[in-house]
Design a protein around this motif. Structure first.
Motif, short mmCIF file in Angstrom:
data_model
loop_
_atom_site.label_atom_id
_atom_site.label_comp_id
_atom_site.label_asym_id
_atom_site.label_seq_id
_atom_site.Cartn_x
_atom_site.Cartn_y
_atom_site.Cartn_z
N ILE A 36 0.84 -1.20 0.00
CA ILE A 36 0.00 0.00 0.00
C ILE A 36 0.88 1.25 0.00
N TYR A 50 2.40 1.76 -3.37
CA TYR A 50 1.49 2.35 -4.36
C TYR A 50 1.50 3.88 -4.23
N MET A 51 1.50 4.36 -3.00
CA MET A 51 1.45 5.81 -2.76
C MET A 51 2.67 6.52 -3.35
N ASP A 52 3.71 5.78 -3.61
CA ASP A 52 4.92 6.38 -4.17
C ASP A 52 4.73 7.01 -5.54
#
Lengths: 487, 141, 484
Positions: B43, B46-48
């Motif tokens: 998760i 993904y935020m990267d």
């Protein structure tokens, strides 16, 4: 080992003088029954939201203006996150960046006549936590949230202080200023003015700061001084033994007079500051700032100058300035009667001590400035003597009576003091020499005539018995030789 | 992308006062914890993608609030004032919102101060554990 | 004869004012319908039968009051709205026995307008989810197909309204939680502009994203509901004093004068074929009626999911710090010190998804990561808002689909959070930008499942939004009543 010198910075928390809390309308009164001055907001109930108290903002800005800080026209509230039982939301609402005020300074007069300017880093607003009481016997901590949400300003200094006495000097001056401004009531027994001390030692002349320890939550000037002295000694000892000071949070045990390491609330404080999404940016208009500037009292230097210009000696002015409310009272009285020295001496000898005894601020006393001015006039005219004034003052003060009223209605008590009566006796004897000599030659009844004249002279207040005694002795002394001649 | 290993995940959990091991079936605990940590890592990973956006010179937007409430008066909030706010706040249909400034009105001095203790009573009643009028927790050393 | 509970909100109110039927009769119809349908759809966590009947009888005694916008109308609220004296759970075990002594401003305003609060509806725990499967108490079923989720997090509100349990409902929308369940169930849902409606007394999830809004079967009804609650609240500092319009006084616009922006990033993705068919037909219908469709680009929309989840989770992680077992809610039975009191109470009380988001949020705010995650996301947020502003230049409203797939089967994504998050890509952006959005049915797919579209308006442009909604409601095929 090289000489080590202390480097001290202070963080002061002052409770703002508001009726209600920072983010809700609960009262800020001290000492209420636990958990009664609370609501959904300050107890962190689900769904509750904050709404900022405008008065708190004004007081914080006022403090900044008086301390020469830059007041930021826009500042932000931040959430400072950690878990503790007295923190109902699990975060404190404080100000990280930008705070309401930045910079500023306070100049101290040091003992040796020199001055030292202590720089401020910032002033910011935040809400106070509740109170935790520890019940040893039951192994419980008890939480009272009455205080949670109370508005505070935190004033952070640069590490410009170098001794316990400087620190105490600074705190006293800051306290007096903030109380005079009405920013805080500053009642230290009620926790309205608290101080954390950051202290480290460094080799004299070195630019490199040592590791600092933080002594938290000192609530008296005396304890601040003691704690700093103890800590300087302790750290000196550590370095002396070749050890190093660890960065820790300390508590000052006032009974033992020593600092102790606090079991940390959190190991590493990652407060995860971020802007408070429930509050808009804090805005201060130019008009508000201008209005606040106008309400600022003069700086101590200006105030002293004004008093000296009115006829007080510098030391007298300083003494007045040390007493909150006294300069304002003086100015009020002086407007009516410009006899500055007399007004001052009445205040210094009678009025201020009476206020102190009753725990009253001069502005709250019933004995308002016009009455003190009236008393000054009566003294100057000789209507009332000094001793009489002292005698009558407690009554005037307690009732708030107007002294000139009291004279008019003859409500002044008898003059019994020989030193007050003697001048009148002498005057009468001189005016009625013939009668005085007659008394000496045996006309006893003439004494009552002479005493009657003393009564007239004193507007009925002379004590007849004492006056008679004095008259007898005086006449004998004065006219004895002469009387013999006539007979 | 930062490495989200078990140590980091457990440290973050502790900051949030959560125990990631709780409720995991004994025996498979370690495997399940590993899965949890992996999921957390995925998760975060993904935020990267935020890193792909050019935000040079862009100020952060923390909230879309428009014309929010100004600071309030330093006074207690009475029920009467609340009514006035509510009436003012809604305004008449189609008319501009001037007919009642919802912020104008916290009446000072609630005469009914005996309601104070009752007002807060529900708060204590909802507490799972109290001692007299206090909330209680295990003694904080 | 139309059963009273089948009436639209507008019709119900009109009938009550004309005394065609009594408040108590309407209330009874609604309560019986709830009783009939609840075993199948479980939309409600609590039903206030007795209170509603009593209040209804009292209102009949007093007689109709036309000055009250919702006189005698039964309305439900999602179980994040605090109702004084009634349990409010947020769908979580951590608030299992919480009975608040104050209530949400929205609830107060509804009561002032004469509404009857008839039920608390089911939701994903703390409003975190898109299927209502994360409720700790019940599983709500989609009234159009009981094997499918109703969407979330306001799944109970959407399901209840669609099944005729009440003519109006209030939910909250943080990332689409009103609009998406409305689309999946086949009813109307409105997310007002951030700050248009008070958040006071609503259990907070994402403070800068949350907004309370109405759901109903007709667009007009949502306008009436919005009119009843819109406006600033002295207790919510973020509520806005921008003037309100009369949202109940709506006029259908001339389609020939309307231009909708059609952002390619919303329309050119992969869609379930049934969904795509309905959407294509919807675009055709609009064109046939003379609405101009203007292609635009909103280039940063693809980053909405990451932006939203970082910001929402961060705010949520601190909003949920107050749930610690000390002052209310669940308190662990076993603990030996303060730390374990906190850890055990919170670990026991929060569900899996809530914990995931708390972890993500705590991480994104923590020292060393704040700039790269939280602050970065806030910057991208500004860019996404710019995309909205640009798209609305030269267009009245933006038109977009709501979901690329129709209501899905239970369990499809509960173990795959990332995929579930990405399903929200079309609803999330609006909350980041802050403007208003209306979701309404565009038609029924060949699989019998509803497909919705949404309109985005300029901030505080709800009136124009609702009026356009009236037009679309007329143009698009009406859905059959949900047969449950």
């Amino acid at each position: 080992m090289e000489t080590m010198e202390p480097v001290i910075g202070l963080e002061i928390h002052a409770q703002l003088n508001t009726r209600t809390k920072l983010f809700c309308a609960c009262p800020t009164e001290f000492g209420a029954v636990p958990n009664t001055n609370v609501c959904e907001v300050c107890t962190g109930q689900p769904g509750a939201l904050p709404r900022m108290n405008g008065k708190a903002l004004e007081l914080a800005a006022k403090a900044g203006l008086a301390l020469g800080s830059a007041v930021n026209r826009e500042s932000l509230f931040s959430r400072k996150n950690y878990f503790y039982p007295d923190l109902p939301n699990g975060f404190q609402t404080s100000q990280l960046d930008p705070p309401i005020c930045q910079g500023g300074s306070l100049t101290l007069e040091l003992g040796d006549g020199t001055e030292k300017t202590v720089r401020l880093n910032r002033i910011h607003m935040e809400d106070d936590a509740g109170k935790c009481l520890h019940d040893e016997k039951r192994g419980l901590s008890l939480v009272d949230l009455n205080r949670a949400g109370t508005p505070l300003i935190e004033i952070v200094t640069e590490p410009d202080l170098s001794s316990a006495s400087e620190a105490v000097n600074f705190l006293k001056k800051l306290h007096a200023l903030l109380v005079r401004l009405g920013v805080t009531k500053g009642r230290m027994e009620e926790g309205e003015f608290r101080c954390d001390v950051n202290i480290s030692l460094k080799p004299k002349g070195s630019p490199v700061l040592g590791t600092r320890a933080e002594i938290k939550n000192l609530n008296s000037f005396k304890f601040v001084g003691q704690a700093i002295e103890y800590e300087i000694e302790r750290q000196t000892g550590v370095y002396g033994r070749g050890g190093s000071v660890s960065q820790e949070t300390l508590h000052f045990d006032s009974e033992k007079g020593e600092t102790r390491s606090l079991r940390s609330k959190e190991e590493a404080h990652d407060y995860r500051y971020f802007p408070q999404p429930d509050l808009p940016p804090v805005e201060i208009s130019g008009e508000l700032l201008a209005r606040l500037r106008e309400t600022l009292p003069p700086t101590p230097e200006e105030a002293k100058k004004r008093l000296v210009a009115l006829g007080l000696k510098p030391r007298q002015a300083e003494l007045l300035l040390e007493r909150p409310g006294a300069p304002e009272y003086f100015h009020e009285a002086h407007k009516i009667d410009d006899d500055a020295p007399r007004i001052y001496s009445l205040m210094e000898e009678l009025f201020l001590p009476a206020c102190q005894k009753e725990g009253l601020d001069p502005s709250d006393s019933l004995f308002a400035p016009p009455k003190l001015a009236a008393l000054a006039k009566l003294l100057r005219d000789g209507t009332v003597g000094r001793r009489k004034a002292q005698e009558l003052f407690p009554d005037f003060f307690a009732k708030g009576s107007d002294p000139s009223e009291a004279v008019r209605s003859g409500n002044l008590s008898q003059i019994t003091d020989p030193s007050e009566l003697l001048p009148m006796v002498e005057k009468v004897a001189g005016a009625f020499e013939k009668e005085a000599k007659k008394f000496l030659s045996g006309e006893e009844k003439i004494l009552s005539f002479l005493v009657g004249q003393v009564m007239k002279e004193s507007r009925g207040r002379a004590c007849p018995k004492t006056s008679a005694e004095l008259m007898k002795n005086h006449v004998k002394e004065r006219f004895a030789g002469a009387a013999k001649e006539t007979v | 992308m930062p490495a989200i290993d078990e140590k980091t995940a457990l440290a973050i959990a502790k900051l949030a006062r959560l125990d990631l091991r709780e409720g995991l079936a004994p025996g498979t605990e370690e495997a399940e914890l590993k899965k949890l940590v992996e999921e957390f890592g995925k998760i975060v990973g993904y935020m990267d993608i935020l890193g792909e956006v050019d935000t040079e010179g862009v100020e952060p937007l923390y909230s879309p609030m428009v014309e929010p409430r100004p600071p309030r008066e330093d006074a207690p909030f009475t029920a009467a004032a609340k009514d006035a706010d509510a009436r003012g706040a809604k305004g008449a249909p189609g008319k501009p919102e001037s007919s009642g400034d919802p912020d104008a009105s916290f009446d000072p001095d609630d005469p009914d101060s005996s309601a104070k203790e009752d007002r807060a009573r529900w708060i204590l009643d909802d507490a799972p554990m109290t001692f007299g009028r206090y909330f209680t927790v295990p003694k904080v050393v | 004869m139309t059963k009273l509970h089948e009436l639209s909100l507008e019709e119900a109110r009109a009938g009550l004012l004309k005394k065609d039927f009594k408040v108590l009769e309407l209330a009874e119809s609604v309560l019986s319908r709830i009783e009939e349908v609840e075993p199948k759809i479980r939309a409600c966590l609590e039903v206030f039968g007795e209170e509603t009947r009593k209040a209804a009888a009292a209102m009949d005694e007093a007689g109709p009051d036309p000055s009250k916008k919702l006189w005698g109308v039964p309305v439900s609220v999602k179980d994040v709205f605090l109702v004084k004296g009634a349990p409010t759970t947020a769908g979580s075990r951590i608030l299992e026995n919480y009975v608040p002594g104050y209530e949400a401003t929205v609830v107060e305003k509804l009561r002032e307008e004469g509404a009857l609060i008839v039920a608390k509806t089911n939701l994903d725990e703390f409003a975190m989810g898109s299927s209502t499967e994360f409720s700790a108490y019940a599983t709500t079923k989609n009234p159009r197909n009981l094997e499918r989720v109703p969407g979330g997090s306001s799944g109970g509100a959407a399901a209840g309204v669609t099944a005729g349990e009440f003519p109006g409902a209030f939910g909250t929308d943080t990332g689409g939680s009103i609009r998406q369940p409305a689309a999946l169930c086949g009813c109307v849902g409105l997310k007002p502009t951030y700050g248009r409606v008070s958040r006071y007394g609503i259990i907070a999830y994402g403070s800068s994203l949350d907004q309370a809004g109405p759901l109903a079967r007709k667009v007009k009804d949502t306008g009436i509901l919005l009119a009843s609650v819109a406006g600033p609240d002295p207790r919510d500092s973020t509520s806005s004093s921008v003037k309100t319009d009369d949202y109940a006084d709506l006029a259908e616009p001339d389609p020939g004068k309307l231009t909708f922006a059609i952002p390619k990033e919303f329309w050119e993705g992969t869609f379930d074929p049934n969904v795509k068919k309905v959407l294509d037909r919807a675009l055709d219908l609009l064109k046939e009626n003379g609405v101009a469709l203007k292609p635009v680009s909103m280039p940063r929309i693809g980053y909405s999911v990451a932006t939203y989840y970082v910001l929402a989770a961060s705010e949520a992680s601190t909003n949920l710090a107050r749930y610690d077992g000390v002052r209310y809610g669940h308190r662990a039975k076993k603990y030996d010190d303060l730390l374990s009191l906190y850890v055990n109470s919170r670990t026991e009380g929060f569900g899996k998804e809530v914990k995931r988001r708390i972890l993500l949020g705590t991480f994104a705010l923590s020292s060393g990561y704040y700039d790269a995650y939280f602050k970065k996301a806030a910057k991208v947020r500004r860019l996404i808002r710019e995309d909205f502003e640009k798209a609305l230049e030269g267009a009245d409203l933006i038109l977009a689909p709501v979901s690329s797939i129709p209501a899905w089967p239970f369990g499809a994504f509960t173990d795959d959070p990332l995929t579930q998050y990405q399903l929200d890509v079309m609803t999330l952006p609006l909350n980041l930008a802050g403007g208003p959005g209306l979701s309404l049915p565009a038609g029924l797919g060949d699989d019998g499942l509803p497909v919705g579209v949404q309109l985005f308006g300029k901030p505080f442009g709800e009136k124009k939004l609702l009026e356009a909604g009236l037009l679309l409601e007329k143009i698009f095929p009406a859905l059959p009543a949900a047969v449950v």
